[in-house]
Enzyme design. Structure first.
Site, mmCIF file in Angstrom:
data_model
loop_
_atom_site.group_PDB
_atom_site.id
_atom_site.type_symbol
_atom_site.label_atom_id
_atom_site.label_comp_id
_atom_site.label_asym_id
_atom_site.label_seq_id
_atom_site.Cartn_x
_atom_site.Cartn_y
_atom_site.Cartn_z
ATOM 1 N N ARG A 24 0.832 -1.219 0.000
ATOM 2 C CA ARG A 24 0.000 0.000 0.000
ATOM 3 C C ARG A 24 0.859 1.258 0.000
ATOM 4 N NH1 ARG A 24 -3.611 -0.411 4.997
ATOM 5 N NH2 ARG A 24 -1.717 -1.435 5.685
ATOM 6 N N ASN A 42 -6.222 -2.286 2.031
ATOM 7 C CA ASN A 42 -6.257 -3.737 2.113
ATOM 8 C C ASN A 42 -7.702 -4.189 2.139
ATOM 9 O OD1 ASN A 42 -3.495 -4.178 2.221
ATOM 10 N ND2 ASN A 42 -3.410 -4.205 4.441
#
Length: 97
Positions: A24, A42
């Protein structure tokens, strides 16, 4: 500079070993470098999801990057669909869904 009216947007889903490896943060940095707006998060199924908006060439570059990811990631699949661009600017991390 790209405006919302001339921007495209893609909703990406990245599967493989993509959580717990800095995916990320790396995707956020790459999207910011490319001048894209949107978010990354996520998902509870172990995948990563991202909404990115901006010029099509920059989106193509982000998709190509997403197929590699950061060094510790092992990307198995990247899928995407065209969506409406967000109205906000910048690229941020969102909470897990």
């Amino acid at each position: 500079m790209t405006t919302i009216s001339d921007a495209s947007a893609r909703l990406l889903r990245i599967r493989g070993l993509v959580q717990g490896v800095g995916y990320r943060n790396a995707l956020q940095a790459e999207a910011t470098r490319l001048g894209l707006a949107g978010w990354v998060r996520n998902r509870s199924d172990g995948s990563v999801e991202a909404l990115a908006a901006g010029p099509a060439p920059a989106l193509d570059q982000l998709v190509a990057w997403a197929r590699r990811g950061p060094p510790a990631a092992r990307v198995a699949e990247v899928s995407w669909e065209a969506v409406e661009p967000p109205t906000d600017t910048g690229f941020r991390r969102e909470a897990t869904l």
